[in-house]
Write a protein that holds these residues in place. Structure first.
Motif, PDB file in Angstrom:
ATOM      1  N   ASP A  55      -2.494   3.250 -10.614  1.00  0.00           N
ATOM      2  CA  ASP A  55      -3.692   2.583 -10.094  1.00  0.00           C
ATOM      3  C   ASP A  55      -3.717   1.169 -10.643  1.00  0.00           C
ATOM      4  O   ASP A  55      -3.934   0.953 -11.835  1.00  0.00           O
ATOM      5  CB  ASP A  55      -4.936   3.368 -10.524  1.00  0.00           C
ATOM      6  CG  ASP A  55      -6.247   2.790  -9.981  1.00  0.00           C
ATOM      7  OD1 ASP A  55      -6.207   1.750  -9.314  1.00  0.00           O
ATOM      8  OD2 ASP A  55      -7.299   3.398 -10.255  1.00  0.00           O
ATOM      9  N   MET A 122      -4.788   1.266  -4.992  1.00  0.00           N
ATOM     10  CA  MET A 122      -5.449   0.066  -5.527  1.00  0.00           C
ATOM     11  C   MET A 122      -6.530  -0.437  -4.581  1.00  0.00           C
ATOM     12  O   MET A 122      -6.419  -0.337  -3.362  1.00  0.00           O
ATOM     13  CB  MET A 122      -4.430  -1.039  -5.794  1.00  0.00           C
ATOM     14  CG  MET A 122      -3.604  -1.485  -4.612  1.00  0.00           C
ATOM     15  SD  MET A 122      -2.393  -2.753  -5.100  1.00  0.00           S
ATOM     16  CE  MET A 122      -1.592  -3.083  -3.517  1.00  0.00           C
ATOM     17  N   ASN A 123      -7.564  -0.952  -5.215  1.00  0.00           N
ATOM     18  CA  ASN A 123      -8.621  -1.676  -4.516  1.00  0.00           C
ATOM     19  C   ASN A 123      -8.654  -3.064  -5.147  1.00  0.00           C
ATOM     20  O   ASN A 123      -9.486  -3.352  -5.998  1.00  0.00           O
ATOM     21  CB  ASN A 123      -9.964  -0.959  -4.680  1.00  0.00           C
ATOM     22  CG  ASN A 123     -11.098  -1.643  -3.940  1.00  0.00           C
ATOM     23  OD1 ASN A 123     -10.880  -2.592  -3.182  1.00  0.00           O
ATOM     24  ND2 ASN A 123     -12.316  -1.182  -4.165  1.00  0.00           N
ATOM     25  N   PRO A 124      -7.721  -3.923  -4.744  1.00  0.00           N
ATOM     26  CA  PRO A 124      -7.564  -5.217  -5.419  1.00  0.00           C
ATOM     27  C   PRO A 124      -8.670  -6.195  -5.054  1.00  0.00           C
ATOM     28  O   PRO A 124      -9.399  -5.994  -4.079  1.00  0.00           O
ATOM     29  CB  PRO A 124      -6.213  -5.714  -4.885  1.00  0.00           C
ATOM     30  CG  PRO A 124      -6.138  -5.129  -3.511  1.00  0.00           C
ATOM     31  CD  PRO A 124      -6.777  -3.761  -3.626  1.00  0.00           C
ATOM     32  N   ASP A 136      -5.218 -10.621  -3.486  1.00  0.00           N
ATOM     33  CA  ASP A 136      -4.625  -9.335  -3.136  1.00  0.00           C
ATOM     34  C   ASP A 136      -3.122  -9.441  -2.901  1.00  0.00           C
ATOM     35  O   ASP A 136      -2.391  -8.451  -3.020  1.00  0.00           O
ATOM     36  CB  ASP A 136      -5.307  -8.719  -1.918  1.00  0.00           C
ATOM     37  CG  ASP A 136      -5.415  -9.668  -0.728  1.00  0.00           C
ATOM     38  OD1 ASP A 136      -5.109 -10.865  -0.872  1.00  0.00           O
ATOM     39  OD2 ASP A 136      -5.849  -9.199   0.349  1.00  0.00           O
ATOM     40  N   LEU A 140      -0.077  -6.789  -3.990  1.00  0.00           N
ATOM     41  CA  LEU A 140       0.926  -6.277  -3.061  1.00  0.00           C
ATOM     42  C   LEU A 140       2.338  -6.562  -3.563  1.00  0.00           C
ATOM     43  O   LEU A 140       3.250  -5.738  -3.389  1.00  0.00           O
ATOM     44  CB  LEU A 140       0.735  -6.897  -1.674  1.00  0.00           C
ATOM     45  CG  LEU A 140      -0.426  -6.359  -0.834  1.00  0.00           C
ATOM     46  CD1 LEU A 140      -0.568  -7.188   0.433  1.00  0.00           C
ATOM     47  CD2 LEU A 140      -0.210  -4.894  -0.478  1.00  0.00           C
ATOM     48  N   ALA A 143       3.125  -3.927  -6.041  1.00  0.00           N
ATOM     49  CA  ALA A 143       3.383  -2.667  -5.357  1.00  0.00           C
ATOM     50  C   ALA A 143       4.770  -2.656  -4.731  1.00  0.00           C
ATOM     51  O   ALA A 143       5.491  -1.649  -4.790  1.00  0.00           O
ATOM     52  CB  ALA A 143       2.317  -2.416  -4.297  1.00  0.00           C
ATOM     53  N   SER A 150       2.367   2.841  -1.133  1.00  0.00           N
ATOM     54  CA  SER A 150       1.115   2.353  -1.711  1.00  0.00           C
ATOM     55  C   SER A 150      -0.025   2.474  -0.717  1.00  0.00           C
ATOM     56  O   SER A 150       0.177   2.481   0.503  1.00  0.00           O
ATOM     57  CB  SER A 150       1.250   0.894  -2.172  1.00  0.00           C
ATOM     58  OG  SER A 150       1.394   0.023  -1.054  1.00  0.00           O
ATOM     59  N   SER A 152      -3.805   0.569  -0.233  1.00  0.00           N
ATOM     60  CA  SER A 152      -4.582  -0.557  -0.734  1.00  0.00           C
ATOM     61  C   SER A 152      -5.727  -0.897   0.198  1.00  0.00           C
ATOM     62  O   SER A 152      -5.634  -0.726   1.414  1.00  0.00           O
ATOM     63  CB  SER A 152      -3.686  -1.790  -0.943  1.00  0.00           C
ATOM     64  OG  SER A 152      -2.960  -2.098   0.230  1.00  0.00           O
ATOM     65  N   HIS A 154      -8.286  -3.778   1.658  1.00  0.00           N
ATOM     66  CA  HIS A 154      -8.319  -5.225   1.902  1.00  0.00           C
ATOM     67  C   HIS A 154      -9.518  -5.579   2.762  1.00  0.00           C
ATOM     68  O   HIS A 154     -10.089  -4.732   3.459  1.00  0.00           O
ATOM     69  CB  HIS A 154      -7.034  -5.678   2.603  1.00  0.00           C
ATOM     70  CG  HIS A 154      -5.794  -5.400   1.826  1.00  0.00           C
ATOM     71  ND1 HIS A 154      -5.222  -6.310   0.973  1.00  0.00           N
ATOM     72  CD2 HIS A 154      -5.025  -4.278   1.748  1.00  0.00           C
ATOM     73  CE1 HIS A 154      -4.142  -5.768   0.409  1.00  0.00           C
ATOM     74  NE2 HIS A 154      -4.015  -4.547   0.868  1.00  0.00           N
TER      75      HIS A 154
END
Length: 210
Positions: A55, A122-124, A136, A140, A143, A150, A152, A154
């Motif tokens: 994570d 992930m929640n960037p 973000d 990436l 990742a 992955s 994610s 966005h």
């Protein structure tokens, strides 16, 4: 027996957010329903069970702990904010995670560890803050370096950017779905009490066989 998505969201309902969120890091609490949706889809795709789950920018642990409730080999949460990691450890006890979770303080875009091919959740940061545009992209990039696959989150409208980045890095977007993020009034620059931000979630295959 694998918990249902609804049950998983209920279990994650005890996960608390940031006590003192940092605007520059765009720290927002990932909703339990969204985390449960992401983890549920990942589990159905065979990306959680017996896998190493990483994570990136784990915050207070929502996605990490969702994965930890779904039989991974292990979970590693990487977070720059030490206070957030303290809360993540407290949340681990609240949830009663059934898998080993390692909390690592470090920059998710410059990993302090070298995991094997893994599943990244992930929640960037979306890059909404001045001077933090395209934040973000760095997530990436990480990742692409370490992940087999992955997931994610966005900002809505990011599809062309994500697909272009993925294509340039020999990956493939295999799934995409819309989501919503609740945006509470927690920073001085917020003009409204609370709101909802449209978002998009992408499953990206970075390695053969995923």
């Amino acid at each position: 027996m694998t918990a249902t998505r609804r049950r998983l969201a209920q279990e994650l309902g005890v996960v608390t957010g940031f006590e003192d969120p940092v605007a520059a890091l765009e720290q927002y609490h990932t909703p339990p329903d969204l985390a449960a949706h992401i983890v549920h889809v990942a589990d159905l795709q065979g990306d959680i069970e017996d896998e190493t789950v990483l994570d990136l920018g784990c915050g207070t642990g929502m996605l990490s702990l969702g994965a930890a409730l779904r039989s991974p080999a292990r979970v590693v949460g990487v977070e720059l904010d030490a206070d957030a990691l303290v809360t993540a450890r407290e949340n681990e006890r609240r949830v009663g995670a059934r898998a080993d979770v390692a909390w690592v303080r470090g920059d998710a875009t410059r990993l302090p560890l070298c995991p094997p091919d893994c599943t990244v959740l992930m929640n960037p940061p979306f890059g909404a803050q001045d001077g933090n545009e395209h934040a973000d992209r760095a997530f990436l990039e990480t990742a692409a370096e370490v992940a087999r696959v992955s997931y994610s989150v966005h900002n809505a409208g990011s599809e062309s950017f994500v697909e272009s980045f993925v294509a340039d890095n020999d990956g493939e977007v295999t799934h995409a779905f819309q989501a919503e993020l609740e945006l509470p009034h927690q920073f001085d620059h917020h003009e409204t009490e609370a709101g909802v931000v449209d978002a998009e979630v992408f499953r990206i295959r970075w390695r053969d066989g995923a």
